[in-house]
Design an enzyme around this catalytic site. Structure first.
Site: not given
Ligand code: AMP
Ligand code: ZN
Length: 143
Positions: A98, A100
């Site tokens: 993903h 950000h």
């Molecule tokens: P990463 O560290 O790049 O893998 O980012 C994962 C992101 O997903 C983090 O910023 C979390 O806050 C976000 N996240 C985790 N679970 C959910 C969820 N159920 N809905 C929306 N965002 C989420």
């Protein structure tokens, strides 16, 4: 255990979806760095940046560009960061690739990254090593 982002794609887990098309979905990060922090991903599951097929990645990036403009306008941000974390060492926590998009405001916070210095020799050695790898892998380049 099922991937949480796959569950969101299938609407089996709750989320605040703001955009979707056939291949791409975008929803609000549940723990935003700033309000409006958006996650943009392919509906199909790929672990990281290196495993997303190039054509799909191009579509993803075009949506990220569009949505970055939307995030900036809708939050009246002064700027934004787009970033991807790849691997636990880089802070990746959800292994469904993903982007950000994080809206930024003047003087909101400083990213506490500490930079190093090269001496000339080290810099050239590293560049030469990269060029060797490029020669070896350039068959994988497309587009
Ligand atoms: P990463 O560290 O790049 O893998 O980012 C994962 C992101 O997903 C983090 O910023 C979390 O806050 C976000 N996240 C985790 N679970 C959910 C969820 N159920 N809905 C929306 N965002 C989420
Ligand atoms: Zn997934």
């Amino acid at each position: 255990m099922e991937c949480i982002f796959c569950s969101i794609v299938k609407k089996e887990a709750p989320s605040e979806i703001v955009f979707e098309d056939e291949d791409i979905i975008a929803f609000l990060d549940i723990n935003p760095i700033n309000y409006g922090h958006l996650l943009v991903l392919t509906k199909e599951h790929f672990d990281n940046f290196l495993t997303v097929p190039t054509e799909l990645l191009q579509k993803l990036i075009s949506r990220v560009q569009f949505l970055a403009g939307i995030v900036k306008r809708s939050t009246s941000a002064d700027g934004f960061n787009t970033m991807t974390n790849n691997g636990t060492a880089a802070g990746q926590r959800i292994f469904h690739f993903h982007f950000h998009i994080i809206p930024r405001f003047e003087n909101d916070f400083k990213l506490n990254l500490i930079s190093k210095n090269y001496n000339d020799q080290e810099m050239k050695q590293i560049a030469d090593r990269m060029k060797e790898f490029i020669e070896k892998y350039k068959g994988q380049l497309n587009g």
